[in-house]
Design an enzyme around this catalytic site. Structure first.
Site, PDB file in Angstrom:
ATOM      1  N   SER A 153       0.858  -1.190   0.000  1.00  0.00           N
ATOM      2  CA  SER A 153       0.000   0.000   0.000  1.00  0.00           C
ATOM      3  C   SER A 153       0.887   1.230   0.000  1.00  0.00           C
ATOM      4  O   SER A 153       2.023   1.178   0.501  1.00  0.00           O
ATOM      5  CB  SER A 153      -0.872   0.011   1.263  1.00  0.00           C
ATOM      6  OG  SER A 153      -1.482   1.276   1.437  1.00  0.00           O
ATOM      7  N   TYR A 166      -1.566  -1.016  10.468  1.00  0.00           N
ATOM      8  CA  TYR A 166      -1.674  -1.233   9.016  1.00  0.00           C
ATOM      9  C   TYR A 166      -0.401  -0.764   8.317  1.00  0.00           C
ATOM     10  O   TYR A 166       0.178  -1.485   7.483  1.00  0.00           O
ATOM     11  CB  TYR A 166      -2.882  -0.464   8.483  1.00  0.00           C
ATOM     12  CG  TYR A 166      -3.169  -0.695   7.016  1.00  0.00           C
ATOM     13  CD1 TYR A 166      -3.997  -1.729   6.596  1.00  0.00           C
ATOM     14  CD2 TYR A 166      -2.613   0.129   6.040  1.00  0.00           C
ATOM     15  CE1 TYR A 166      -4.261  -1.943   5.260  1.00  0.00           C
ATOM     16  CE2 TYR A 166      -2.871  -0.073   4.697  1.00  0.00           C
ATOM     17  CZ  TYR A 166      -3.702  -1.107   4.306  1.00  0.00           C
ATOM     18  OH  TYR A 166      -3.961  -1.311   2.968  1.00  0.00           O
TER      19      TYR A 166
HETATM   20  N1  LIG Z   1      -8.728  -0.803  -1.615  1.00  0.00           N
HETATM   21  C1  LIG Z   1      -7.709   0.028  -1.446  1.00  0.00           C
HETATM   22  O1  LIG Z   1      -7.857   1.271  -1.589  1.00  0.00           O
HETATM   23  C2  LIG Z   1      -6.341  -0.510  -1.089  1.00  0.00           C
HETATM   24  C3  LIG Z   1      -5.265   0.401  -1.140  1.00  0.00           C
HETATM   25  C4  LIG Z   1      -3.985  -0.081  -0.851  1.00  0.00           C
HETATM   26  C5  LIG Z   1      -3.791  -1.399  -0.526  1.00  0.00           C
HETATM   27  N2  LIG Z   1      -4.847  -2.259  -0.461  1.00  0.00           N
HETATM   28  C6  LIG Z   1      -4.558  -3.662  -0.101  1.00  0.00           C
HETATM   29  O2  LIG Z   1      -5.053  -4.508  -1.110  1.00  0.00           O
HETATM   30  C7  LIG Z   1      -5.475  -5.750  -0.539  1.00  0.00           C
HETATM   31  C8  LIG Z   1      -6.935  -5.998  -0.925  1.00  0.00           C
HETATM   32  O3  LIG Z   1      -7.695  -4.921  -0.445  1.00  0.00           O
HETATM   33  P1  LIG Z   1      -9.234  -4.724  -0.857  1.00  0.00           P
HETATM   34  O4  LIG Z   1      -9.550  -3.288  -0.690  1.00  0.00           O
HETATM   35  O5  LIG Z   1      -9.510  -5.403  -2.122  1.00  0.00           O
HETATM   36  O6  LIG Z   1      -9.920  -5.511   0.365  1.00  0.00           O
HETATM   37  P2  LIG Z   1     -11.319  -6.271   0.432  1.00  0.00           P
HETATM   38  O7  LIG Z   1     -11.695  -6.249   1.865  1.00  0.00           O
HETATM   39  O8  LIG Z   1     -12.252  -5.716  -0.597  1.00  0.00           O
HETATM   40  O9  LIG Z   1     -10.950  -7.749  -0.013  1.00  0.00           O
HETATM   41  C9  LIG Z   1     -10.074  -8.517   0.748  1.00  0.00           C
HETATM   42  C10 LIG Z   1     -10.402  -9.973   0.561  1.00  0.00           C
HETATM   43  O10 LIG Z   1      -9.465 -10.711   1.378  1.00  0.00           O
HETATM   44  C11 LIG Z   1     -10.183 -11.660   2.145  1.00  0.00           C
HETATM   45  N3  LIG Z   1      -9.460 -11.932   3.387  1.00  0.00           N
HETATM   46  C12 LIG Z   1      -9.375 -11.148   4.491  1.00  0.00           C
HETATM   47  N4  LIG Z   1      -8.650 -11.749   5.446  1.00  0.00           N
HETATM   48  C13 LIG Z   1      -8.259 -12.946   4.934  1.00  0.00           C
HETATM   49  C14 LIG Z   1      -7.511 -14.041   5.437  1.00  0.00           C
HETATM   50  N5  LIG Z   1      -7.025 -14.029   6.700  1.00  0.00           N
HETATM   51  N6  LIG Z   1      -7.299 -15.106   4.649  1.00  0.00           N
HETATM   52  C15 LIG Z   1      -7.805 -15.144   3.389  1.00  0.00           C
HETATM   53  N7  LIG Z   1      -8.549 -14.152   2.860  1.00  0.00           N
HETATM   54  C16 LIG Z   1      -8.778 -13.065   3.629  1.00  0.00           C
HETATM   55  C17 LIG Z   1     -11.549 -11.055   2.376  1.00  0.00           C
HETATM   56  O11 LIG Z   1     -12.529 -12.052   2.659  1.00  0.00           O
HETATM   57  C18 LIG Z   1     -11.804 -10.341   1.045  1.00  0.00           C
HETATM   58  O12 LIG Z   1     -12.450 -11.183   0.117  1.00  0.00           O
HETATM   59  C19 LIG Z   1      -5.259  -5.619   0.964  1.00  0.00           C
HETATM   60  O13 LIG Z   1      -4.012  -6.185   1.313  1.00  0.00           O
HETATM   61  C20 LIG Z   1      -5.229  -4.110   1.184  1.00  0.00           C
HETATM   62  O14 LIG Z   1      -4.487  -3.761   2.314  1.00  0.00           O
HETATM   63  C21 LIG Z   1      -6.116  -1.847  -0.730  1.00  0.00           C
END
Ligand SMILES: NC(=O)c1ccc[n+]([C@@H]2O[C@H](COP(=O)([O-])OP(=O)(O)OC[C@H]3O[C@@H](n4cnc5c(N)ncnc54)[C@H](O)[C@@H]3O)[C@@H](O)[C@H]2O)c1
Length: 266
Positions: A153, A166
């Site tokens: 991130s 985080y």
């Molecule tokens: N959305 C953003 O703006 C953003 C920005 C920077 C980084 N990220 C990173 O991208 C990744 C995905 O984020 P997102 O926004 O798509 O999240 P999200 O919550 O939409 O999706 C995450 C998925 O991971 C699954 N998950 C959670 N814990 C888990 C575990 N212990 N084992 C297996 N699966 C698990 C959830 O069930 C979900 O389906 C994360 O690592 C997040 O930190 C997201």
């Protein structure tokens, strides 16, 4: 034979015949990465805590034998071991691993009141999960001369208040990236993507899916003119997983529409 070979044509299916494991692949960015891999000709094994979301992906994609789902908790080693074994049994090879699963809400409250259990929960999913999946997939990835992509991130680089757990977990992923690149090479390349603001509401399981509520100002504050999408991250992940990125390892790629290069004074 000329010293400089002719320019290769762009391959629209750079992952044809390749198998990619994607954690948290049933929703959000992980789902975007999975669909990009399928679009690039590859096969996917998605793992997710949410089995309903995983089953919905398989039903909606109709990708036949090119897509599989198993329930996975990346923070538990037994679960990770079973998931990797299932992928190997299902496809017979592993070429890529995308460590995407994470607790995506960065706000954990004031540090003075942050419980150790809450801190540990962030680290266990966001950082230890990537270690465990890498550990168990690495032998197969080495055989296939594959690639790992960690989804970190921009919060590894900059912060809002009250986001220590985080931010630390994502900073850990960027360090894991260069450490693993050095240990896993030359057979396996390891890189990270640092997404900025990615709108994921439309990428949830069917009954939780929403049109993103984004204002003109939300988009306009980005030098690129818009908030990001899971496809933006999927496109970059496909390139990093493909042979086109064969000289790229140990690197962190920011995909944030330019937000981290914008100078801001209040
Ligand atoms: N959305 C953003 O703006 C953003 C920005 C920077 C980084 N990220 C990173 O991208 C990744 C995905 O984020 P997102 O926004 O798509 O999240 P999200 O919550 O939409 O999706 C995450 C998925 O991971 C699954 N998950 C959670 N814990 C888990 C575990 N212990 N084992 C297996 N699966 C698990 C959830 O069930 C979900 O389906 C994360 O690592 C997040 O930190 C997201």
């Amino acid at each position: 034979m000329p010293l400089t070979p002719a320019t290769a044509e762009f391959d629209a299916s750079p992952l044809r015949g390749r198998v990619v494991l994607i954690t948290g692949g049933a929703q959000g960015i992980g789902r975007g990465v999975a669909q990009a891999v399928l679009g690039a000709g590859g096969s996917v094994m998605i793992g997710d805590l949410d089995a309903e979301a995983g089953r919905a992906c398989l039903a909606e994609w109709q990708a036949g034998e090119r897509a599989a789902f198993r329930r996975l908790d990346v923070s538990r080693e037994a679960s990770v071991r079973r998931w990797v074994e299932a992928a190997q049994a299902c496809f017979g090879r592993l070429d890529g691993l995308v460590n995407n699963a994470g607790i995506a809400d960065p706000h954990s409250g004031p540090l003075e009141r942050l419980e150790l259990a809450q801190w540990n929960r962030y680290l266990a999913t966001n950082l230890t999960g990537a270690f465990l999946c890498s550990k168990h997939a690495l032998p197969s990835l080495r055989q296939a001369r594959g690639a790992v992509v960690h989804i970190a991130s921009t919060r590894a680089l900059q912060s809002e208040p009250d986001t220590e757990a985080y931010a630390a977990s994502k900073g850990g992923l960027t360090a894991l990236t260069h450490a693993m690149a050095v240990s896993a090479g030359p057979q396996v390349r390891v890189n990270a993507i640092l997404p900025g603001w990615i709108a994921t509401d439309a990428w949830r399981k069917p009954d939780a899916r929403r049109r993103p509520k984004l204002s003109r100002r939300d988009h306009a504050q980005h030098p690129a003119g818009r908030v990001g999408t899971p496809e933006d991250i999927g496109t970059l992940a496909v390139w990093l997983l493909s042979d086109r990125a064969g000289f790229v390892t140990g690197q962190c790629f920011v995909a944030d529409g330019g937000m981290t290069v914008k100078m801001q004074y209040a």
